[in-house]
Each structure stands twice: as C-alpha cells, then as structure tokens.
Enzyme design. Structure first.
Site, short mmCIF file in Angstrom:
data_model
loop_
_atom_site.label_atom_id
_atom_site.label_comp_id
_atom_site.label_asym_id
_atom_site.label_seq_id
_atom_site.Cartn_x
_atom_site.Cartn_y
_atom_site.Cartn_z
N PHE A 17 1.02 -1.59 -0.26
CA PHE A 17 0.05 -0.13 0.20
C PHE A 17 1.12 0.81 0.56
O PHE A 17 0.41 2.52 -0.79
CB PHE A 17 -1.24 -0.12 1.29
CG PHE A 17 -2.21 1.07 1.31
CD1 PHE A 17 -2.79 1.43 1.00
CD2 PHE A 17 -1.68 2.37 2.19
CE1 PHE A 17 -3.23 2.55 0.50
CE2 PHE A 17 -2.63 3.36 2.39
CZ PHE A 17 -3.43 3.40 1.60
N ILE A 18 1.98 1.21 0.88
CA ILE A 18 2.34 2.61 0.95
C ILE A 18 3.38 2.76 -0.13
O ILE A 18 3.63 3.54 -0.99
CB ILE A 18 3.66 2.92 1.79
CG1 ILE A 18 2.27 2.94 3.50
CG2 ILE A 18 4.62 3.81 2.30
CD1 ILE A 18 2.79 3.08 5.04
N ASP A 37 9.58 -6.63 -4.54
CA ASP A 37 8.92 -7.31 -3.39
C ASP A 37 8.88 -8.35 -3.37
O ASP A 37 10.06 -9.19 -4.63
CB ASP A 37 7.84 -6.68 -3.38
CG ASP A 37 6.49 -6.51 -2.88
OD1 ASP A 37 6.35 -7.22 -2.04
OD2 ASP A 37 6.27 -5.54 -2.97
N LEU A 79 10.66 -0.29 3.33
CA LEU A 79 9.79 -0.11 2.60
C LEU A 79 9.24 -1.85 3.70
O LEU A 79 8.30 -2.27 4.13
CB LEU A 79 8.47 0.00 2.54
CG LEU A 79 8.15 1.63 2.21
CD1 LEU A 79 8.52 2.20 0.86
CD2 LEU A 79 7.37 2.39 2.54
N SER A 123 7.89 2.73 11.90
CA SER A 123 6.60 2.41 12.24
C SER A 123 5.58 3.44 12.92
O SER A 123 6.38 4.10 12.81
CB SER A 123 7.19 1.71 13.89
OG SER A 123 6.66 2.09 15.02
N TYR A 148 8.57 -7.17 17.39
CA TYR A 148 8.10 -5.30 16.29
C TYR A 148 9.10 -4.38 16.33
O TYR A 148 9.80 -4.06 15.05
CB TYR A 148 6.80 -5.72 15.73
CG TYR A 148 6.57 -4.33 14.59
CD1 TYR A 148 6.90 -5.35 12.96
CD2 TYR A 148 6.20 -3.50 14.60
CE1 TYR A 148 6.74 -4.54 11.65
CE2 TYR A 148 5.93 -2.81 13.62
CZ TYR A 148 6.12 -2.97 12.45
OH TYR A 148 5.65 -1.95 10.88
N LYS A 152 12.00 -2.54 14.48
CA LYS A 152 12.04 -1.77 13.50
C LYS A 152 13.05 -0.19 14.86
O LYS A 152 14.21 0.42 13.95
CB LYS A 152 10.66 -0.50 14.02
CG LYS A 152 9.78 -1.09 12.91
CD LYS A 152 9.68 -1.37 12.01
CE LYS A 152 9.31 -1.87 11.00
NZ LYS A 152 9.45 -1.86 9.12
#
Length: 163
Positions: A17-18, A37, A79, A123, A148, A152
């Site tokens: 998405f981003i 990807d 990302l 994040s 997580y 990050k």
C-alpha cells in the site's frame, strides 16, 4: 525535471500500500523506478502505472537478490517488513534475522554500491511503547513492548550508524 535531477530509485516493498504510492509519485516526478517485492506478490496496487516501472521479485533475506536490485540505484526506499506487531513475539529469532540482519546486509550492499540515500519507513509508534505523555512527539522515550518495535528501533539505530 532535468536529466541531472532524475534519480534511479528502488522501492523495497513497492507493491504494498505505502510502497506503491511512493513508487507512483516517483514515476510522476520523472524518476526511474524499480520495485523489489516478494515472489508471487499481487501487483494490484501498481496496476495503473505498471508499465512505467520495473518489478523485481525475490527474498529480502537473500543477499544476492537484494544486491542485484541495488545495482545502479541512487535512492532506496526501505518499506520491507516480514512481521507484524501481533505475530513478531511468536518468533523473535525470525523477526531479528529477517528484519534487522537483512536490513544491515542491505545497508552494507548500499555502501558497496554507492547508494546516496536510504529512506526507511519505521513504525506507527511501536518504537515508543506505552506513552508517557500525549501526544507522542519524536523525542518521546523509546521503550518498545514487542519484537516488531524493537526491530524497527534497531534498524533506525543502524541507519544512524551507517549515516
């Protein structure tokens, strides 16, 4: 845009998405865009500008896949994330290997190839943990409460080290 301002940009996770929105804007601005990807990723988010980018697929944890994608790049947008806050604590080793170790390898490959800039999407707040005050500002103490958030934050620290 003049040719001298045109950059070669790699968007790691560019079908998400981003990432797809970043890639689309880079194309609109006239940059050469490569998306990296995971294998078998859906290209639905890039469908309307698919013919304006090159898409490479592979495994972010595979040094050779990432190194090949980095060749000739000026800017890298990072990302990629292999876990989510909810599932990161189930296997912290995997979280560390697939996010921190893979990102450090990517940074080494960027240095070796002369990449000028790395832009990292960290994040939405997991690096801060439980808020001490609201709203949370960027100088808020960092005290992540899940793997997580820890990964990050560690990647942010490695980016500062490499800078």
């Amino acid at each position: 845009m003049t040719d001298s301002s045109k950059q070669r940009c790699l968007v790691l996770g560019g079908c998400g998405f981003i990432g797809s929105h970043i890639a689309e804007e880079l194309v609109r601005l006239g940059h050469d865009v490569v998306i990296f990807d995971k294998t078998n990723v859906s290209e639905v988010n890039v469908a309307k500008f698919r013919n304006s980018v090159r898409i490479l697929t592979g495994d972010f944890t595979n040094e050779n896949n990432v190194a090949a994608a980095l060749d000739g790049m000026d800017v890298v947008f990072h990302l990629v994330g292999t876990t989510l806050p909810q599932n990161s604590v189930a296997n912290p080793e995997y979280d560390i290997e697939s996010n921190i170790v893979a990102s450090v390898r990517m940074l080494d490959a960027c240095v070796a190839r002369g990449v000028k800039r790395v832009v990292f999407s960290s994040s939405g707040g997991t690096v801060y943990g439980i808020p001490h005050r609201l709203p949370i500002s960027e100088d808020h103490p960092t005290d992540p409460i899940c793997s997580y958030g820890i990964t990050k934050l560690a990647i942010e620290k490695y980016l500062a080290l490499y800078h």
